[in-house]
Motif scaffolding. Structure first.
Motif, PDB file in Angstrom:
ATOM      1  N   THR A   1      32.122 -22.745 -12.539  1.00 18.49           N
ATOM      2  CA  THR A   1      30.681 -22.967 -12.437  1.00 18.49           C
ATOM      3  C   THR A   1      29.909 -21.839 -13.095  1.00 18.49           C
ATOM      4  O   THR A   1      30.146 -20.665 -12.812  1.00 18.49           O
ATOM      5  CB  THR A   1      30.249 -23.088 -10.956  1.00 18.49           C
ATOM      6  OG1 THR A   1      30.954 -24.182 -10.359  1.00 18.49           O
ATOM      7  CG2 THR A   1      28.753 -23.321 -10.839  1.00 18.49           C
TER       8      THR A   1
ATOM      9  N   ILE B   1      32.637 -13.113 -11.187  1.00 21.78           N
ATOM     10  CA  ILE B   1      33.616 -13.634 -10.220  1.00 21.78           C
ATOM     11  C   ILE B   1      34.775 -12.670  -9.996  1.00 21.78           C
ATOM     12  O   ILE B   1      35.438 -12.746  -8.968  1.00 21.78           O
ATOM     13  CB  ILE B   1      34.131 -15.048 -10.596  1.00 21.78           C
ATOM     14  CG1 ILE B   1      34.919 -15.023 -11.900  1.00 21.78           C
ATOM     15  CG2 ILE B   1      32.985 -16.045 -10.636  1.00 21.78           C
ATOM     16  CD1 ILE B   1      35.605 -16.338 -12.216  1.00 21.78           C
TER      17      ILE B   1
ATOM     18  N   ASP C   1      34.745 -11.021  -3.998  1.00 22.76           N
ATOM     19  CA  ASP C   1      35.899 -11.579  -3.281  1.00 22.76           C
ATOM     20  C   ASP C   1      36.550 -12.661  -4.127  1.00 22.76           C
ATOM     21  O   ASP C   1      35.974 -13.151  -5.091  1.00 22.76           O
ATOM     22  CB  ASP C   1      35.445 -12.180  -1.945  1.00 22.76           C
ATOM     23  CG  ASP C   1      34.916 -11.115  -1.000  1.00 22.76           C
ATOM     24  OD1 ASP C   1      35.385  -9.967  -1.091  1.00 22.76           O
ATOM     25  OD2 ASP C   1      34.032 -11.441  -0.189  1.00 22.76           O
ATOM     26  N   ARG C   2      37.717 -13.052  -3.712  1.00 22.53           N
ATOM     27  CA  ARG C   2      38.451 -14.097  -4.428  1.00 22.53           C
ATOM     28  C   ARG C   2      37.615 -15.384  -4.457  1.00 22.53           C
ATOM     29  O   ARG C   2      37.318 -15.975  -3.416  1.00 22.53           O
ATOM     30  CB  ARG C   2      39.783 -14.346  -3.743  1.00 22.53           C
ATOM     31  CG  ARG C   2      40.623 -15.397  -4.410  1.00 22.53           C
ATOM     32  CD  ARG C   2      41.995 -15.470  -3.749  1.00 22.53           C
ATOM     33  NE  ARG C   2      42.646 -16.712  -4.010  1.00 22.53           N
ATOM     34  CZ  ARG C   2      43.316 -17.005  -5.124  1.00 22.53           C
ATOM     35  NH1 ARG C   2      43.393 -16.119  -6.068  1.00 22.53           N
ATOM     36  NH2 ARG C   2      43.893 -18.174  -5.277  1.00 22.53           N
ATOM     37  N   PRO C   3      37.225 -15.838  -5.667  1.00 13.95           N
ATOM     38  CA  PRO C   3      36.395 -17.050  -5.757  1.00 13.95           C
ATOM     39  C   PRO C   3      37.234 -18.310  -5.539  1.00 13.95           C
ATOM     40  O   PRO C   3      38.431 -18.325  -5.810  1.00 13.95           O
ATOM     41  CB  PRO C   3      35.873 -17.002  -7.194  1.00 13.95           C
ATOM     42  CG  PRO C   3      36.917 -16.236  -7.943  1.00 13.95           C
ATOM     43  CD  PRO C   3      37.494 -15.246  -6.967  1.00 13.95           C
ATOM     44  N   ASP C   4      36.571 -19.355  -5.060  1.00 16.48           N
ATOM     45  CA  ASP C   4      37.270 -20.627  -4.929  1.00 16.48           C
ATOM     46  C   ASP C   4      37.315 -21.314  -6.299  1.00 16.48           C
ATOM     47  O   ASP C   4      36.694 -20.869  -7.259  1.00 16.48           O
ATOM     48  CB  ASP C   4      36.636 -21.519  -3.864  1.00 16.48           C
ATOM     49  CG  ASP C   4      35.197 -21.911  -4.174  1.00 16.48           C
ATOM     50  OD1 ASP C   4      34.799 -21.901  -5.355  1.00 16.48           O
ATOM     51  OD2 ASP C   4      34.473 -22.241  -3.220  1.00 16.48           O
ATOM     52  N   ASP C   5      38.056 -22.400  -6.391  1.00 17.37           N
ATOM     53  CA  ASP C   5      38.244 -23.089  -7.671  1.00 17.37           C
ATOM     54  C   ASP C   5      36.932 -23.554  -8.286  1.00 17.37           C
ATOM     55  O   ASP C   5      36.741 -23.467  -9.498  1.00 17.37           O
ATOM     56  CB  ASP C   5      39.191 -24.290  -7.503  1.00 17.37           C
ATOM     57  CG  ASP C   5      40.622 -23.857  -7.233  1.00 17.37           C
ATOM     58  OD1 ASP C   5      40.943 -22.667  -7.431  1.00 17.37           O
ATOM     59  OD2 ASP C   5      41.423 -24.719  -6.804  1.00 17.37           O
ATOM     60  N   ALA C   6      36.018 -24.038  -7.449  1.00 15.53           N
ATOM     61  CA  ALA C   6      34.743 -24.530  -7.971  1.00 15.53           C
ATOM     62  C   ALA C   6      33.945 -23.390  -8.596  1.00 15.53           C
ATOM     63  O   ALA C   6      33.311 -23.566  -9.641  1.00 15.53           O
ATOM     64  CB  ALA C   6      33.933 -25.201  -6.864  1.00 15.53           C
ATOM     65  N   GLU C   7      33.974 -22.223  -7.986  1.00 13.59           N
ATOM     66  CA  GLU C   7      33.208 -21.084  -8.512  1.00 13.59           C
ATOM     67  C   GLU C   7      33.772 -20.609  -9.853  1.00 13.59           C
ATOM     68  O   GLU C   7      33.029 -20.168 -10.727  1.00 13.59           O
ATOM     69  CB  GLU C   7      33.208 -19.933  -7.499  1.00 13.59           C
ATOM     70  CG  GLU C   7      32.230 -18.847  -7.808  1.00 13.59           C
ATOM     71  CD  GLU C   7      30.774 -19.320  -7.818  1.00 13.59           C
ATOM     72  OE1 GLU C   7      29.967 -18.653  -8.479  1.00 13.59           O
ATOM     73  OE2 GLU C   7      30.441 -20.337  -7.188  1.00 13.59           O
ATOM     74  N   ILE C   8      35.048 -20.746 -10.038  1.00  8.77           N
ATOM     75  CA  ILE C   8      35.687 -20.316 -11.288  1.00  8.77           C
ATOM     76  C   ILE C   8      35.202 -21.147 -12.470  1.00  8.77           C
ATOM     77  O   ILE C   8      35.150 -20.665 -13.595  1.00  8.77           O
ATOM     78  CB  ILE C   8      37.229 -20.383 -11.152  1.00  8.77           C
ATOM     79  CG1 ILE C   8      37.700 -19.300 -10.175  1.00  8.77           C
ATOM     80  CG2 ILE C   8      37.918 -20.240 -12.500  1.00  8.77           C
ATOM     81  CD1 ILE C   8      39.161 -19.388  -9.802  1.00  8.77           C
TER      82      ILE C   8
END
Length: 139
Positions: free
Chosen positions: A117, A104, A108-115
């Motif tokens: 997951t 991550i 690119d800057r990950p969204d909160d869910a990706e952080i």
């Protein structure tokens, strides 16, 4: 132990072969541990649930592709006399978190869910080589 045997429980736990050597190391030990319980290794399903539980306790969710990848890794894991059982799940999770952090932060800057997951790509076999490379990467 003998003096308080009605009020005291002593648990000595370890691998079967090593525990036999431990009890044989002193002639008085074996008689002081008259009850022995052998626990079978966890099944792959139980290990996958342990992984899920450990991940959730760390604040992670598992992507839908993780259970299949985890089962595939478990099928190829050596189940020799020093098989880590639940400890293997902790090691897999620690390594997956380290790889997820690399993944991550590389894009690119990950969204909160990706952080929070974990994905199948984050799961790889834990070997002595990969363990030493990943120590502390997510701390």
């Amino acid at each position: 132990m003998e003096e308080y045997r009605g009020d005291l429980v002593v648990i000595a736990a370890g691998y079967e072969r090593e525990m036999r050597r431990f009890l044989a190391a002193n002639s008085g030990l074996e008689s002081r541990f008259p009850k022995r319980i052998a626990f079978p290794d966890y099944t792959d399903t139980e290990l996958a649930e342990i992984f899920r539980h450990l991940a959730a306790a760390e604040g992670f969710t598992l992507a839908p592709d993780v259970p299949d990848r985890l089962r595939a890794l478990l099928r190829t894991s050596s189940r020799g006399p020093s098989f880590g059982n639940g400890r293997l799940m902790r090691n897999l999770l620690d390594a997956a978190i380290a790889r997820q952090a690399q993944r991550i932060t590389a894009g690119d800057r990950p969204d909160d869910a990706e952080i929070t997951t974990l994905r199948a790509a984050d799961l790889r076999p834990v070997t002595p080589e990969t363990r030493s490379k990943n120590v502390g990467l997510y701390l």
